[in-house]
Design an enzyme around this catalytic site. Structure first.
Site, PDB file in Angstrom:
ATOM      1  N   SER A   1      -0.359  -9.229   7.822  1.00 29.19           N
ATOM      2  CA  SER A   1      -1.047  -8.595   7.526  1.00 29.19           C
ATOM      3  C   SER A   1      -1.058  -7.647   8.435  1.00 29.19           C
ATOM      4  O   SER A   1      -0.337  -7.915   9.434  1.00 29.19           O
ATOM      5  CB  SER A   1      -2.251  -8.956   7.924  1.00 29.19           C
ATOM      6  OG  SER A   1      -3.105  -7.853   8.228  1.00 29.19           O
TER       7      SER A   1
ATOM      8  N   THR B   1      -3.886   3.324   5.621  1.00 28.89           N
ATOM      9  CA  THR B   1      -4.842   3.637   5.925  1.00 28.89           C
ATOM     10  C   THR B   1      -4.740   2.761   7.737  1.00 28.89           C
ATOM     11  O   THR B   1      -5.882   2.224   8.746  1.00 28.89           O
ATOM     12  CB  THR B   1      -5.914   2.375   5.363  1.00 28.89           C
ATOM     13  OG1 THR B   1      -5.522   1.580   5.290  1.00 28.89           O
ATOM     14  CG2 THR B   1      -6.356   3.760   3.749  1.00 28.89           C
TER      15      THR B   1
ATOM     16  N   GLU C   1       0.375  -1.377   0.152  1.00 30.45           N
ATOM     17  CA  GLU C   1       0.090   0.304  -0.016  1.00 30.45           C
ATOM     18  C   GLU C   1       0.661   1.840   0.208  1.00 30.45           C
ATOM     19  O   GLU C   1       0.665   2.340  -0.887  1.00 30.45           O
ATOM     20  CB  GLU C   1      -1.091  -0.394   1.152  1.00 30.45           C
ATOM     21  CG  GLU C   1      -1.906   0.939   1.403  1.00 30.45           C
ATOM     22  CD  GLU C   1      -2.626   1.634   3.052  1.00 30.45           C
ATOM     23  OE1 GLU C   1      -2.607   0.590   3.377  1.00 30.45           O
ATOM     24  OE2 GLU C   1      -2.972   2.795   3.170  1.00 30.45           O
TER      25      GLU C   1
HETATM   26 FE1  F3S Z   1     -10.169  -0.458   3.021  1.00 28.54          FE
HETATM   27 FE2  F3S Z   1      -9.899  -0.308   5.771  1.00 28.54          FE
HETATM   28 FE3  F3S Z   1     -10.179  -2.715   4.983  1.00 28.54          FE
HETATM   29  S1  F3S Z   1      -8.233   0.486   4.183  1.00 28.54           S
HETATM   30  S2  F3S Z   1      -9.538  -2.669   2.981  1.00 28.54           S
HETATM   31  S3  F3S Z   1     -11.878  -0.881   4.840  1.00 28.54           S
HETATM   32  S4  F3S Z   1      -9.031  -1.520   6.548  1.00 28.54           S
END
Ligand code: F3S
Length: 284
Positions: free
Chosen positions: A217, A161, A125
């Site tokens: 992860s 994120t 990412e």
């Molecule tokens: Fe998206 Fe947050 Fe899941 S960025 S993939 S909703 S951990």
């Protein structure tokens, strides 16, 4: 022994969406590829492979024709272009929250900010974010690294994120002293915050925590750090087979948290194995 599963555990919106897109692609004729792990959970990836979805490490693994599903954490734009140039149909399973971070990076870059990304170096990412920032991107993992950045007139900060909000606050505070202007986009996703908060609350009231999820992860590793920081003994595992009876010896309450890419069936297996290791005493 009580076994308590955290309120927010397992698949997030972005992972469910990515898996739905793969399932739909797999219904069509022709090969379906995923580039790198679609999500960071080896057991779920193995399940997809049994359904004929082929994981490839590079585009050389897709000899042309077929569908390429991009992972939930996104890829660099050049890779997407190269896939189309090879004749592959691209299905973009990049999570919309990651896409929002991409858009913020472009805005900062276009407006001449020196871009700083708070994130794990080497995580796909973060590589996808950096690829959109041009030559000016600095990747930092801590306030100490932000303090070491050169002085710049305008800094713009975007966050992986799955980072921790406290680290974001520390890095933003450090950057204030490194330039005349600082623009911060808090791109930590809500699913991450909810999982972190419920895991922390649970860890504080149980004797032992078990955190389930892929070792690759980032959000699962973060959950493990957060639970361990409460002082409660915390164990990270990918599958029920890794459970050790010694971990729960004498425990009255065991908490279970799971990363955003951990499927419900693995959580259920771990809970069943915990139950088998320490069944409830017979009621009078
Ligand atoms: Fe998206 Fe947050 Fe899941 S960025 S993939 S909703 S951990």
């Amino acid at each position: 022994m009580d076994i308590i599963v955290a309120d927010n555990a397992g698949f997030c919106f972005g992972v469910k969406r990515a898996l739905d897109l793969v399932a739909r692609a797999a219904e069509r004729p022709g090969p379906v590829y995923t580039l790198g792990p679609l999500i960071h959970n080896p057991q779920e990836i193995a399940r997809l492979e049994r359904q004929g979805v082929r994981g490839i490490d590079s585009l050389e693994g897709a000899p042309g024709e077929g569908v390429l599903v991009l992972p939930a954490h996104g890829v660099a734009p050049a890779l997407e272009d190269a896939a189309r140039a090879r004749g592959l149909e691209v299905v973009d399973a990049t999570c919309p929250f990651v896409k929002a971070a991409h858009a913020h990076i472009r805005t900062l870059s276009d407006q001449g900010y020196s871009v700083v990304i708070l994130g794990d170096r080497g995580h796909p990412e973060v590589a996808g974010l950096a690829a959109r920032a041009g030559a000016q991107a600095h990747i930092v993992t801590s306030a100490a690294e932000a303090e070491a950045l050169p002085f710049a007139p305008r800094y713009g900060l975007v966050v992986q994120t799955t980072q921790h909000p406290q680290v974001l606050r520390e890095v933003a505070a450090a950057l204030v002293a490194r330039g005349r202007e600082l623009r911060v986009f808090n791109t930590i996703c809500e699913a991450t915050i909810r999982r972190q908060e419920s895991a922390r609350r649970l860890a504080a009231k149980v004797d032992v925590m078990v955190v389930i999820g892929g070792r690759n992860s980032a959000n699962t590793r973060r959950l493990h750090e957060i639970c361990a920081a409460t002082g409660t003994p915390t164990h990270h595992l990918e599958t029920a087979a890794e459970l050790r009876p010694a971990w729960i010896e004498g425990a009255a309450r065991v908490g279970v948290a799971a990363g955003a890419s951990t499927p419900d069936w693995i959580i259920a297996e771990v809970v069943a194995s915990l139950r088998a290791l320490a069944p409830d005493p017979p009621r009078p």
